[in-house]
Design a protein around this motif. Structure first.
Motif, short mmCIF file in Angstrom:
data_model
loop_
_atom_site.label_atom_id
_atom_site.label_comp_id
_atom_site.label_asym_id
_atom_site.label_seq_id
_atom_site.Cartn_x
_atom_site.Cartn_y
_atom_site.Cartn_z
N TYR A 31 6.09 15.08 -8.52
CA TYR A 31 4.92 14.95 -7.65
C TYR A 31 3.82 14.14 -8.33
N SER A 32 3.62 14.39 -9.62
CA SER A 32 2.54 13.71 -10.35
C SER A 32 2.92 12.30 -10.79
N LEU A 33 4.18 12.08 -11.08
CA LEU A 33 4.60 10.77 -11.58
C LEU A 33 4.95 9.79 -10.47
N PHE A 34 5.43 10.29 -9.33
CA PHE A 34 5.93 9.39 -8.30
C PHE A 34 5.26 9.58 -6.94
N SER A 35 5.27 10.80 -6.45
CA SER A 35 4.88 11.04 -5.06
C SER A 35 3.41 10.74 -4.79
N VAL A 36 2.52 11.40 -5.50
CA VAL A 36 1.09 11.18 -5.24
C VAL A 36 0.67 9.77 -5.63
N PRO A 37 1.13 9.21 -6.74
CA PRO A 37 0.79 7.80 -6.99
C PRO A 37 1.27 6.87 -5.87
N ALA A 38 2.43 7.16 -5.27
CA ALA A 38 2.90 6.33 -4.16
C ALA A 38 1.97 6.47 -2.95
N LEU A 39 1.46 7.67 -2.71
CA LEU A 39 0.51 7.85 -1.62
C LEU A 39 -0.76 7.03 -1.86
N ILE A 40 -1.26 7.08 -3.08
CA ILE A 40 -2.48 6.34 -3.40
C ILE A 40 -2.23 4.84 -3.29
N THR A 41 -1.05 4.40 -3.71
CA THR A 41 -0.69 2.98 -3.55
C THR A 41 -0.65 2.60 -2.08
N SER A 42 -0.09 3.45 -1.25
CA SER A 42 -0.05 3.17 0.19
C SER A 42 -1.45 3.03 0.76
N TYR A 43 -2.37 3.84 0.26
CA TYR A 43 -3.76 3.76 0.72
C TYR A 43 -4.39 2.42 0.32
N HIS A 44 -4.20 2.03 -0.94
CA HIS A 44 -4.85 0.82 -1.44
C HIS A 44 -4.15 -0.47 -1.03
N GLU A 45 -2.85 -0.51 -1.15
CA GLU A 45 -2.13 -1.76 -0.95
C GLU A 45 -1.60 -1.97 0.46
N HIS A 46 -1.44 -0.89 1.20
CA HIS A 46 -0.85 -1.02 2.54
C HIS A 46 -1.79 -0.53 3.64
N ASN A 47 -3.02 -0.23 3.23
CA ASN A 47 -4.05 0.21 4.17
C ASN A 47 -3.67 1.43 5.00
N ALA A 48 -2.90 2.31 4.41
CA ALA A 48 -2.59 3.57 5.09
C ALA A 48 -3.88 4.36 5.20
N PRO A 49 -4.17 4.95 6.35
CA PRO A 49 -5.42 5.69 6.51
C PRO A 49 -5.46 6.93 5.60
N LEU A 50 -6.61 7.17 5.00
CA LEU A 50 -6.77 8.29 4.09
C LEU A 50 -6.48 9.64 4.76
N PRO A 51 -6.86 9.85 6.03
CA PRO A 51 -6.49 11.11 6.67
C PRO A 51 -4.96 11.33 6.70
N LEU A 52 -4.21 10.26 6.87
CA LEU A 52 -2.75 10.36 6.83
C LEU A 52 -2.27 10.68 5.42
N ILE A 53 -2.86 10.06 4.43
CA ILE A 53 -2.49 10.28 3.03
C ILE A 53 -2.67 11.76 2.67
N VAL A 54 -3.81 12.34 3.02
CA VAL A 54 -4.03 13.76 2.65
C VAL A 54 -3.11 14.68 3.45
N LYS A 55 -2.74 14.29 4.65
CA LYS A 55 -1.78 15.09 5.42
C LYS A 55 -0.39 15.03 4.78
N GLN A 56 -0.02 13.86 4.29
CA GLN A 56 1.26 13.73 3.59
C GLN A 56 1.23 14.52 2.28
N TRP A 57 0.10 14.46 1.58
CA TRP A 57 -0.04 15.27 0.36
C TRP A 57 0.14 16.75 0.72
N ARG A 58 -0.51 17.19 1.81
CA ARG A 58 -0.41 18.59 2.24
C ARG A 58 1.04 18.98 2.52
N ASP A 59 1.78 18.09 3.15
CA ASP A 59 3.18 18.39 3.45
C ASP A 59 4.00 18.54 2.16
N MET A 60 3.77 17.66 1.20
CA MET A 60 4.48 17.78 -0.09
C MET A 60 4.04 19.05 -0.82
#
Length: 176
Positions: free
Chosen positions: A29-58
């Protein structure tokens, strides 16, 4: 290692593989999953509300699966500590002199993910879960920065959490 009865060897396998698996699962989770979420937010313009929902699911998946595995693993180590206790069992002569203490420490380290989560991570978890559960939440620029900081903080705290079962596996191995 073959000097022990089958039940002891099974408990050793459960303890070591359980602790190792748990450490890897948590670290993932710390090495791959959450960093991938943050990358999606910065590099792919994924909305932050979606990112935190995905974090919640994990988080929900980890919350459901990791504590029971920690308890089973710690129980295996505790059984081993009891089985090789010095001067009270025939198995004591087969085990290293300090095996009881090592297996006991391995059990405590493995299950330590639970109090660590409750004591060190609860506030961060709560803040992220609140954001994930807020219907229609659209963060301000300041709120976005704060949320990203919370994700980084959670990643660090979770990485520390993953060290407990890793050290538990190593300590359990030293008891062989």
């Amino acid at each position: 290692m073959n000097k022990f009865p089958t039940g002891i060897r099974v408990a050793q396998a459960v303890g070591l593989t359980g602790a190792g698996w748990l450490a890897g699962n948590i670290a993932g989770y710390s090495l791959f999953s959450v960093p991938a979420l943050i990358t999606s937010y910065h590099e792919h313009n994924a909305p932050l509300p979606l990112i935190v929902k995905q974090w919640r699911d994990m988080y929900s998946i980890g919350k459901a699966q990791n504590p029971p595995i920690a308890v089973i693993t710690a129980a295996a180590f505790a059984y081993l500590a009891w089985s090789v206790r010095e001067s009270t069992t025939p198995l004591a002569v087969l085990a290293p002199r300090n095996a009881t203490a090592l297996y006991s420490a391995a059990a405590a380290l493995t299950v330590a993910i639970v109090p660590w989560t409750l004591a060190a991570m609860a506030g961060t978890n709560r803040q992220l879960l609140d954001r994930a559960g807020a219907k229609g939440w659209v963060p301000t620029e300041e709120g976005a920065e704060e949320t990203e900081d919370l994700l980084y903080k959670w990643t660090f705290l979770n990485a520390v959490r993953g060290v407990f079962p890793l050290v538990g596996a190593v300590v359990g191995y030293l008891a062989f």
